[in-house]
Design a protein around this motif. Structure first.
Motif, PDB file in Angstrom:
ATOM      1  N   GLY A 109     -23.018   5.332   7.477  1.00 52.92           N
ATOM      2  CA  GLY A 109     -21.711   5.027   8.031  1.00 52.92           C
ATOM      3  C   GLY A 109     -21.785   4.199   9.304  1.00 52.92           C
ATOM      4  N   ASN A 110     -20.656   4.107  10.009  1.00 54.60           N
ATOM      5  CA  ASN A 110     -20.545   3.241  11.171  1.00 54.60           C
ATOM      6  C   ASN A 110     -19.624   3.868  12.204  1.00 54.60           C
ATOM      7  N   ARG A 111     -19.484   3.214  13.355  1.00 57.51           N
ATOM      8  CA  ARG A 111     -18.545   3.630  14.385  1.00 57.51           C
ATOM      9  C   ARG A 111     -17.622   2.469  14.718  1.00 57.51           C
ATOM     10  N   LEU A 112     -16.448   2.798  15.216  1.00 58.49           N
ATOM     11  CA  LEU A 112     -15.437   1.803  15.565  1.00 58.49           C
ATOM     12  C   LEU A 112     -15.473   1.583  17.082  1.00 58.49           C
ATOM     13  N   VAL A 113     -15.501   0.308  17.494  1.00 60.00           N
ATOM     14  CA  VAL A 113     -15.598   0.017  18.924  1.00 60.00           C
ATOM     15  C   VAL A 113     -14.575  -1.031  19.353  1.00 60.00           C
ATOM     16  N   LEU A 162      -4.003   7.534  18.967  1.00 60.98           N
ATOM     17  CA  LEU A 162      -4.017   7.451  20.427  1.00 60.98           C
ATOM     18  C   LEU A 162      -2.644   7.133  21.020  1.00 60.98           C
ATOM     19  N   GLY A 163      -1.658   6.902  20.151  1.00 61.49           N
ATOM     20  CA  GLY A 163      -0.289   6.693  20.596  1.00 61.49           C
ATOM     21  C   GLY A 163       0.008   5.318  21.170  1.00 61.49           C
ATOM     22  N   VAL A 164      -0.789   4.300  20.804  1.00 62.41           N
ATOM     23  CA  VAL A 164      -0.569   2.964  21.370  1.00 62.41           C
ATOM     24  C   VAL A 164      -0.315   1.901  20.299  1.00 62.41           C
ATOM     25  N   TRP A 165      -0.242   2.306  19.048  1.00 63.35           N
ATOM     26  CA  TRP A 165      -0.095   1.323  17.975  1.00 63.35           C
ATOM     27  C   TRP A 165       1.189   0.500  18.097  1.00 63.35           C
ATOM     28  N   PRO A 213     -13.046   7.508  19.622  1.00 61.03           N
ATOM     29  CA  PRO A 213     -13.430   8.869  19.230  1.00 61.03           C
ATOM     30  C   PRO A 213     -13.499   8.994  17.705  1.00 61.03           C
ATOM     31  N   ALA A 214     -14.511   9.671  17.219  1.00 63.63           N
ATOM     32  CA  ALA A 214     -14.703   9.803  15.773  1.00 63.63           C
ATOM     33  C   ALA A 214     -13.495  10.449  15.106  1.00 63.63           C
ATOM     34  N   GLU A 215     -12.828  11.354  15.829  1.00 58.41           N
ATOM     35  CA  GLU A 215     -11.687  12.062  15.232  1.00 58.41           C
ATOM     36  C   GLU A 215     -10.426  11.212  15.168  1.00 58.41           C
ATOM     37  N   SER A 216     -10.440  10.020  15.763  1.00 57.46           N
ATOM     38  CA  SER A 216      -9.239   9.190  15.795  1.00 57.46           C
ATOM     39  C   SER A 216      -8.998   8.403  14.514  1.00 57.46           C
ATOM     40  N   HIS A 217      -9.956   8.409  13.604  1.00 56.75           N
ATOM     41  CA  HIS A 217      -9.818   7.649  12.357  1.00 56.75           C
ATOM     42  C   HIS A 217     -10.650   8.302  11.262  1.00 56.75           C
TER      43      HIS A 217
END
Length: 260
Positions: A109-113, A162-165, A213-217
């Motif tokens: 897998g991967n991470r989002l940055v 995160l409430g910024v979309w 954060p991993a839990e954000s997606h």
């Protein structure tokens, strides 16, 4: 006349048997064709070279955005293996009988940055309500198309969490794949970008601002499968090689996360 007909039938019967090994030989003599998500380009190229050194066989790759590759498969493009950047597109391919469901597996897998240009000194800490829109200003936030491209879908999920979309959405520059989003930031055409960690570390003109954060997606996973139309004798073996110790070493060196 009967003798002539019988002779013709025997010849056709023999030709049919001869055709099968000829077709098998033709499949074996051509390289394996792999359709793979753009974010896997560096790692899979190295793995393909390793496989060739070990087996004497060859794999050729077509790297592009996952939606593009999936739709090409749906148009009967001649691929032997399909590797997507999310489970949704592999589910789509499976629902249309484009892959062999019993061959389906998951790669590292991967991470989002969040990224910026290398010389951009902006500091942002990713958290609920963080001031991303203000930091973007009149520029753009580059990522994959949030409606179809996996990295864009992950980005939208994270920004919603995160409430910024809502405030960031008008500034999105949606691209057809993650490498295109990376390029926009590298060229200074977008102030920030949301990409995979492995792509960020491969581009010297960008830097990682922070990791989501991993839990954000949803977990970023790469499902892989043999295509339904493939008759290549090495397809299953190459798919298995993608989880071999040498392939895992290459994935880890490239920044991918082992998920098993």
């Amino acid at each position: 006349m009967r003798t002539l007909i019988r002779a013709f039938a025997n010849a056709a019967f023999a030709a049919g048997f001869a055709m099968a090994p000829l077709q098998a030989m033709a499949q074996e003599s051509r390289p394996l064709i792999v359709f793979a998500a753009a974010s896997l380009q560096s790692a899979l190229t190295a793995i393909g070279q390793s496989w060739s050194r070990e087996t004497g066989k060859r794999a050729v790759f077509s790297f592009a955005g996952t939606p593009t590759l999936a739709r090409q498969l749906d148009q009967a493009a001649p691929a032997d293996i399909f590797i997507a950047a999310d489970q949704e597109w592999m589910d789509w391919a499976q629902s249309r009988n484009l892959i062999r469901r019993d061959s389906r597996t998951t790669l590292p897998g991967n991470r989002l940055v969040l990224i910026a240009a290398k010389d951009d000194t902006t500091s942002l800490k990713i958290a609920r309500g963080f001031p991303l829109a203000a930091a973007i200003g009149p520029s753009r936030l580059a990522t994959g198309n949030p409606q179809s491209v996996p990295v864009g879908r992950y980005a939208k999920s994270a920004l919603e969490y995160l409430g910024v979309w809502a405030e960031v959405e008008p500034r999105i520059a949606g691209t057809e794949n993650v490498r295109a989003a990376l390029a926009l930031v590298a060229r200074g055409e977008a102030r920030f970008g949301i990409v995979y960690r492995t792509d960020a570390v491969s581009e010297p003109l960008v830097r990682v601002v922070d990791v989501f954060p991993a839990e954000s997606h949803p977990p970023i996973a790469y499902p892989a499968a043999v295509t339904a139309i493939s008759a290549h004798p090495d397809a299953a073996a190459f798919l298995a090689y993608l989880r071999s110790p040498e392939a895992v070493r290459i994935f880890e060196t490239g920044g991918f996360a082992i998920m098993w």
